[in-house]
Design a protein around this motif. Sequence first.
Motif, PDB file in Angstrom:
ATOM      1  N   VAL A   8      43.259  39.256  40.059  1.00 23.53           N
ATOM      2  CA  VAL A   8      44.645  39.244  39.566  1.00 23.53           C
ATOM      3  C   VAL A   8      44.648  39.495  38.062  1.00 23.53           C
ATOM      4  O   VAL A   8      43.864  38.893  37.318  1.00 23.53           O
ATOM      5  CB  VAL A   8      45.313  37.895  39.869  1.00 23.53           C
ATOM      6  N   ALA A   9      45.536  40.368  37.607  1.00 20.48           N
ATOM      7  CA  ALA A   9      45.670  40.649  36.176  1.00 20.48           C
ATOM      8  C   ALA A   9      46.493  39.551  35.509  1.00 20.48           C
ATOM      9  O   ALA A   9      47.545  39.160  36.015  1.00 20.48           O
ATOM     10  CB  ALA A   9      46.332  42.001  35.970  1.00 20.48           C
ATOM     11  N   ILE A  10      46.012  39.044  34.376  1.00 23.73           N
ATOM     12  CA  ILE A  10      46.752  38.003  33.662  1.00 23.73           C
ATOM     13  C   ILE A  10      47.264  38.486  32.307  1.00 23.73           C
ATOM     14  O   ILE A  10      48.041  37.785  31.653  1.00 23.73           O
ATOM     15  CB  ILE A  10      45.904  36.735  33.469  1.00 23.73           C
ATOM     16  N   GLY A  11      46.842  39.649  31.862  1.00 20.85           N
ATOM     17  CA  GLY A  11      47.328  40.169  30.591  1.00 20.85           C
ATOM     18  C   GLY A  11      46.539  41.375  30.138  1.00 20.85           C
ATOM     19  O   GLY A  11      45.421  41.615  30.600  1.00 20.85           O
ATOM     20  N   THR A  12      47.143  42.143  29.239  1.00 23.14           N
ATOM     21  CA  THR A  12      46.524  43.364  28.720  1.00 23.14           C
ATOM     22  C   THR A  12      46.188  43.198  27.250  1.00 23.14           C
ATOM     23  O   THR A  12      46.979  42.651  26.476  1.00 23.14           O
ATOM     24  CB  THR A  12      47.464  44.573  28.896  1.00 23.14           C
ATOM     25  N   ILE A  13      45.003  43.650  26.870  1.00 19.33           N
ATOM     26  CA  ILE A  13      44.573  43.630  25.464  1.00 19.33           C
ATOM     27  C   ILE A  13      44.863  45.009  24.876  1.00 19.33           C
ATOM     28  O   ILE A  13      44.047  45.932  24.973  1.00 19.33           O
ATOM     29  CB  ILE A  13      43.074  43.286  25.344  1.00 19.33           C
ATOM     30  N   ASP A  14      46.026  45.149  24.262  1.00 19.99           N
ATOM     31  CA  ASP A  14      46.417  46.446  23.708  1.00 19.99           C
ATOM     32  C   ASP A  14      45.617  46.802  22.462  1.00 19.99           C
ATOM     33  O   ASP A  14      45.551  47.976  22.085  1.00 19.99           O
ATOM     34  CB  ASP A  14      47.911  46.437  23.369  1.00 19.99           C
TER      35      ASP A  14
END
Length: 295
Positions: free
Chosen positions: A258-264
Motif C-alpha cells: 500500500v502506498a502511504i506517500g510520495t517523496i517529490d
Amino acid sequence: MINYKHLHYFHAVASLGTVARAAEQLHVTAQAISMQLQVLEDQLGEALFQKKGRVLELTEAGKTVLRYAEQIFDLGNELEQAVRRGGFTEPETLRVGITDVIAKTMAFRLLQPAREAGLAMRLICKEGRFDDLVVELAAHRLDLVIADQGLPTGGAVRGHTRLLGSSTLTVMGHPELCEAWPGDFPQRLAGAPVLLPGQDAAVHSQLNSWFETHALRPIIVGEFDDGALLKSFACAGTGFMVAPTVLADVVHEEDGLVAIGTIDAIVEHFYAVSVERREHHPAVRRILNNAGSVF
C-alpha cells in the motif's frame, strides 16, 4: 603486428587499474597479461603504464593507445552487430546488463519493446553491480546496460549515456505495517522500520538526507543491493520500502503493498549506457524509442 588480444588485455588493465584485477575479470593468469602487455610495449616502443602506489596509471602514450583501442573496439562491435543482422538464420541477439537495484518490473517494461521481433529475437540479461557491468560493456560482452546512473565524466571507460526516463519515489508497505504506523506522511515514518536500497543505488544517500531533513530518524532494518530481495522483505511486512511512483499501482496490484506517500523531492533516473557511437542495433533502437511510454 598489434593484435586484438594485446589491446583487449591492455584495455582491461587500463580500466581496472591492476594486472591482478584484469586477470580475475578475464579468467587468465596475471603472468599471461603481463607478457602480452610487454609484447605490446615492445612493438610500440613506449611504456604504456607507470606504477603509482598499488595501481597502474596510463602514461601519455598509454592514453593515446587507449583512445585508439576504444575506437577499434567500437568498430569491432559494429562489425559483429552488422554480421549478426545479416541474412543468416541466427536470431537477433541483444545482451543487456541490468544493475541489481533496478526494479524488475521497470526492467521488464523498458526491455519489452526489444521483443517486438518475436521469436526472431533472443534476449540475454545479466544482473550485477554497475561497475562490473560497465567492464563487461567495455569488453563488448554486453550491448547495453540499464542503470540508475550514467558513466562518470572522465572515467576510464568511454561510452554514451542516454536518459530513458525519471520518476519520483513512493513509500509503500504491507497493509498491516501501514496500520501499525498510522498518521500523516511523512511524519508517520518517524521511528518506523524502513528497508533501503544498497549504497550502490543512486537514491541511497538522497533518502538518508531526506530523512534527516524531516527529522524522521526511521529504523533502518535492512539495506539490499538486490531490489527483488528488498521487495520480498517488504511484502513480508519487515519494513517500508520505496518504489518508482510510475510503478506504484503495479506494485500494489501484484504484491499487495500500500502506498502511504510520495517523496517529490527525490527523482530516480533510469539510463541506457552503451559504447557504440551510433545505435545500429535494432533492438536497442526500439528500447530507446519506446522508453517514453514507460514513464
